[in-house]
Structure formats: C-alpha cells, structure tokens
Motif scaffolding. Structure first.
Motif, mmCIF file in Angstrom:
data_model
loop_
_atom_site.group_PDB
_atom_site.id
_atom_site.type_symbol
_atom_site.label_atom_id
_atom_site.label_comp_id
_atom_site.label_asym_id
_atom_site.label_seq_id
_atom_site.Cartn_x
_atom_site.Cartn_y
_atom_site.Cartn_z
ATOM 1 N N GLN B 129 -9.282 -49.625 -28.572
ATOM 2 C CA GLN B 129 -8.203 -50.693 -28.226
ATOM 3 C C GLN B 129 -8.666 -50.859 -27.011
ATOM 4 O O GLN B 129 -8.891 -50.278 -25.879
ATOM 5 C CB GLN B 129 -6.985 -49.912 -28.274
ATOM 6 N N PRO B 131 -7.259 -52.952 -23.508
ATOM 7 C CA PRO B 131 -6.167 -53.694 -22.978
ATOM 8 C C PRO B 131 -6.607 -54.757 -22.288
ATOM 9 O O PRO B 131 -7.573 -55.082 -21.615
ATOM 10 C CB PRO B 131 -5.703 -52.641 -22.089
ATOM 11 N N THR B 133 -4.706 -58.207 -20.209
ATOM 12 C CA THR B 133 -3.487 -58.616 -19.808
ATOM 13 C C THR B 133 -3.714 -60.031 -19.483
ATOM 14 O O THR B 133 -4.548 -60.738 -18.909
ATOM 15 C CB THR B 133 -3.548 -58.035 -18.043
ATOM 16 N N LEU B 139 1.074 -57.976 -22.407
ATOM 17 C CA LEU B 139 -0.056 -57.236 -22.538
ATOM 18 C C LEU B 139 -0.753 -57.086 -23.924
ATOM 19 O O LEU B 139 0.309 -57.174 -24.946
ATOM 20 C CB LEU B 139 0.237 -55.652 -22.142
ATOM 21 N N TRP B 141 -3.336 -55.134 -26.716
ATOM 22 C CA TRP B 141 -4.173 -53.945 -27.104
ATOM 23 C C TRP B 141 -5.098 -54.522 -28.206
ATOM 24 O O TRP B 141 -4.768 -54.723 -29.321
ATOM 25 C CB TRP B 141 -3.394 -52.728 -27.316
ATOM 26 N N THR B 278 -9.751 -52.999 -16.523
ATOM 27 C CA THR B 278 -8.550 -53.541 -17.262
ATOM 28 C C THR B 278 -7.365 -52.588 -17.079
ATOM 29 O O THR B 278 -6.416 -52.797 -16.764
ATOM 30 C CB THR B 278 -8.767 -54.048 -18.589
ATOM 31 N N MET B 279 -7.666 -51.237 -17.310
ATOM 32 C CA MET B 279 -6.512 -50.107 -17.391
ATOM 33 C C MET B 279 -6.316 -49.768 -16.071
ATOM 34 O O MET B 279 -5.121 -49.606 -15.631
ATOM 35 C CB MET B 279 -7.114 -49.284 -18.031
ATOM 36 N N ARG B 302 -4.097 -42.911 -23.338
ATOM 37 C CA ARG B 302 -3.658 -44.050 -22.713
ATOM 38 C C ARG B 302 -3.132 -43.812 -21.283
ATOM 39 O O ARG B 302 -3.036 -44.354 -20.403
ATOM 40 C CB ARG B 302 -2.859 -44.898 -23.193
#
Lengths: 198, 332
Positions: B129, B131, B133, B139, B141, B278-279, B302
């Motif tokens: 997955q 993520p 934005t 959000l 996934w 991104t995370m 996560r």
C-alpha cells in the motif's frame, strides 16, 4: 487561479477551497515569516507564529470577515501574535511579580532609527569576527557586489566552495545577532522588574 | 545594573522596558491612542538585514516547506474532531447534497477546463500500500500496481480522481465539493466525506465498492446504480453490467487493510524513498549508482516511527541511515 485577487481567493477559502488557500500561503508566508523573524530573531518562534496564523485562517475561515485587505488582516494578526509572544517571554521571567500599570512612561520615544543603526553596527561587528577566508568571500559578494562565479575566480575556489562559505558566513553572523537579541530581551525584563519593584 | 549603563546598551534597555510596559497596558486595555500608535509603529518598522533572513535558497525552501507541512498536519486533524459528534446531521446533509450535485453534474462536464495539471501516481508492484495525499488532504492507500490520477489542485465545487486498481479512500468532508472516483469500467463512486474501498482490478471484469463510513453513491456513466451505507458492498459485473448489493463482514475490509501493515516485496531504494517521503515527509539522499543493486523484502506497521523503519532497513541491508531533521543520508 493564480491570477485571482486576494479577496477572490479568500472567498474560495471560505468555501473550503484548499487550492486557493495554498495560493494565499505562497503569497504571504515569506513576508509573514520575515516580519516575525526580525522582531524575535528566533527561527523556531517565527515558524510557529506563521504556522498558527495560517491554521487559524483555515479553521476559523467561516468566522473571519476580511473588511479591507487580506494583507492588512494578516499584518494585524501577526502583530497580536508577536506582542503575545513577547509578553509570554516576559511572564516566564516575572513569576508572581504584579505588573505595575503605573510604571513611568514619560518621555517615551521609540528608538527605531537607533536600533536600526545599532543592528547595523552589530552586523559589521559579526562580520569582523569571521575567519579571514570566509570574510573575503562574504565581503566580495555581499558588500562589493561580485557574483559567486567572479568571487570563485578571484580567490581560485570552486563555486560550490564559495556558496558554502557564504551560507556559513551568513549563519554565523545571524546566530551572533540572535544571541545578542536573547540577551537584550532578558536584560530588558530584569530591568523592568527592578523598576517596578522600587 | 551600572555595568550595563554605557550608551549603547542603556538606550536599548530603556526601549525594551518601555515596550513591555506598553504591552502590559495594551493587554489590560489601558493604552491611550498615542501609545497604541507607538506600539504599531514599533511593529511596522523592525530593523532588518535582508541578506540574513535566509542564508541560502535551500534554507528558504526548507523553512517554507517546514511551515507548510506543519500547517497541513494541523489542518488535516482539525475537522475530524467534529465529525464524530455530528455524524447523523452529516449523513442527512450528505443525502441532500447528493441531490444537488446530481442536478449540477451536466453543467460541470461542460465547464471543466482542460488546462489543469494532472498528477498520476502508480504504486510499485512490490509495495502493498502506498499512501497518497490528495490536494484536499484526503488520504488514499493505493495497492501495489494500482494507479490514481488527480489534478494538482481540486476545483472549488468538485473533486475528481480516476482509479485503476484497488484503493482505500479516506475523504475529507466537504459539502461544497463532492468527491468522485472514476474507474475505467464506466462505474463511478461519489461521496462527500467518508471512507471506502474501491477494487477495479483489470482482468477480473468486476468492480467492488465497500463502504466503511458515510454514504456513497455508485453511478454507471450518468445513471445512478445505488446508494451504499456503511457495512454495504456493491459488486458490479462488467460483462453483463449487472450489480449486486450485499452486507460485507467487517473482517473483509480489515483483511484488505492487512491490519495496517505495509508489505514490501523486492522494492528498490528509490521506491522506498517515495514511500517514506509520503508517509513521514522525509527526503532520502543517496547515491543511486551505489544503491541500484539493493532490493528490499520486509513488512512494517503503518504506525511505526520513521526511525524504527530506518532501523529495520539498516538491519536488512547493512546500509547506514543518518537521520537529521527532514533529511536522511544513506551510505554504504
């Protein structure tokens, strides 16, 4: 969308338009940061204040009515925040000292020109403290107006070295000024307490 | 005190002291107009040395993005507080707004301009997955191998994305701008602020939509198929254009979410770089030539911190990760 006026963008923000908000951030972050930084000489506080201002603009967008210009609104909001920040620095030092409203303010004159001049002096003083090589790079570029490429050629250095030296020089000078500002705020506060206690 | 009474410092201190007195008076509301004016003047004319505001363009960009990231983080969490409290009202408002946007749909199709910059993100096959934005802080996934297309900025009245593959959406509520997911199979999903899963794997000739919260409307081209409530799932067959609605077991969505675990299967450092950016909003700096042979197989939760993930990456690869603020330097 970039061509829209502040007020048009603000009306879009009121309708939860995130893209319009982004554009306003791009338009106003720098001026806002600069204002806060030069009042507080503290990067982190300046960043916090700008961040809080924009979060508030978004969260309270429905209540906020811009009557004249957005620029004017931001200025007043920043002013209140900077003043609150200075007050909070003061409160930290004050403890249970009761603020004396009757403190003498006679003969008050804001010494703007003076502090501008003083800052300039301190700035020159900090340049004087730089290591020789760094000082040469700095003086040639900032005071005598040579480009980075020209400085590199004159001093037989690589352009990257000149860039690094320059940014290091600016960092040193700036932290010198920041140090000075912190001392001034503390001294000011001590004297304030001293005056009011007597 | 006498030590400070040389000329330079004396003027300065008096200035500061008077400023504090005035600020205190202002706080108590006892400032005269003239005093207010002095305060404003003091604020308007700070001593500035332009060259020192930012020491380099890099520093300027960093400060700009630091503030921006902090604002985004605060804004993203702000509306969620009220969502739970007003859930029932929201649901009714959502139903009303759906009717409105149905009647306006025709207009939007014609008024859309084609100049908007589109962004397409494809999750690498090896990542379970990714993520993503969206510009409105929603959000997504995105499953490995899936891709999503969306404009750089959403319009004020609509949010359109195109999905090919599987994705879990958590949409920021916005009554004024319905959120629509288009799929390559003429099926579209319209919501106002909710979370749901869309599965349009190519080859299966099937589209599945599972709703976790909020209301979701499913359309086939311009015809409305059905409105789904939380716990409902719609399966659409692309062959005979028929659809079935049924209750799904909550475990199904949970299973899809893998309990919040991200699986990486033979992914390169550049793919990890995108994932971490991104995370955690961090930048990985490395020599692409040096790290080209590396492929990572691992899984992590996560909600791990970035440092915990870096530790894992370090122990499986032997590479060293130097974490300094927003930057991570990778060396052999």
């Amino acid at each position: 969308m970039n061509a829209l006026s502040d007020i048009e963008l603000w009306l879009l923000v009121k309708q939860e338009d995130a893209a319009a908000f982004e554009i306003l951030y791009n338009r106003y972050w720098e001026q806002s940061y600069k204002t806060c930084y030069w009042h507080l000489l503290d990067q982190e506080s300046a960043k916090d204040i700008v961040q809080e201002l924009f979060v508030d603009l978004w969260v309270k967008r429905e209540q906020i009515n811009i009557t004249e210009t957005l620029e004017g609104y931001i200025k007043v909001a920043l002013r209140n925040r900077v003043f609150n920040h200075i007050r909070s620095l003061n409160t930290k030092k004050k403890h249970n000292h009761n603020a004396a409203v009757q403190a003498p303010v006679a003969g008050f004159e804001v010494q703007e020109r003076y502090s501008e001049k003083e800052l300039r002096q301190l700035y020159l003083g900090e340049i004087g403290k730089l290591p020789d090589k760094m000082k040469d790079v700095f003086t040639l570029n900032k005071e005598e107006g040579y480009s980075i490429a020209e400085v590199a050629q004159k001093l037989s250095l690589s352009e990257q070295t000149v860039k690094n030296q320059l940014s290091n020089a600016l960092k040193r000078i700036r932290s010198g000024l920041e140090h000075y500002r912190i001392i001034m705020i503390l001294l000011g506060i001590y004297l304030y307490i001293f005056f009011n206690a007597t | 005190m006498q030590a400070f009474c040389n000329d330079t410092f004396f003027m300065r201190i008096i200035d500061k002291e008077q400023l504090l007195v005035l600020l205190e008076k202002q706080r108590l509301g006892t400032c005269t107009e003239a005093e207010e004016a002095l305060l404003n003047q003091w604020f308007d004319e700070p001593p500035v040395i332009e060259a020192l505001t930012f020491v380099s363009d890099e520093e300027k960009e960093r400060i700009k993005s630091d503030i921006h990231t902090a604002i985004r983080a605060r804004i993203a969490t702000a509306p969620q507080k009220s969502r739970r409290l007003t859930f029932r009202i929201k649901a009714i408002a959502a139903a009303a707004a759906l009717l409105v946007c149905l009647s306006l749909l025709g207009v939007y199709f014609f008024s859309g301009n084609g100049t908007e910059q589109m962004i397409e993100v494809t999750a690498p096959q090896g990542i379970a997955q990714l993520p993503v934005t969206l510009p409105d802080s929603s959000l997504v996934w995105l499953s490995g191998g899936s891709s999503i297309r969306y404009p750089e900025h959403f319009a004020s009245h609509e949010r359109h994305v195109t999905l090919d593959g599987i994705a879990h959406f958590s949409v920021q509520p916005n009554k004024q701008a319905p959120f629509t997911v288009y799929t390559p199979e003429h099926v579209s999903v319209k919501v106002l602020g909710t979370s749901f899963v869309v599965d349009v794997r190519r080859g299966t000739k099937r589209v599945e939509i599972s709703v976790i919260t909020g209301l979701v409307q499913v359309d086939e081209d311009k015809d409305k198929l059905d409105v789904l409530k939380p716990g409902e799932k719609l399966s659409y067959s692309c062959n005979d254009k028929s659809f079935r609605k049924k209750k799904y077991a909550p475990e199904e969505v949970k299973a899809w979410n893998n309990n919040g675990i991200i699986y990486l299967n033979a992914v390169s450092l550049s793919e990890i770089s995108v994932l971490l950016q991104t995370m955690y909003h961090v930048n990985l700096k490395y020599d692409p030539k040096q790290t080209a042979p590396y492929r990572f197989n691992m899984s992590f939760s996560r909600d791990l911190t970035v440092d915990a993930v870096l530790d894992m990456l370090h122990s499986v690869s032997g590479l060293s990760f130097e974490h300094d603020g927003k930057n991570i330097k990778i060396t052999q």
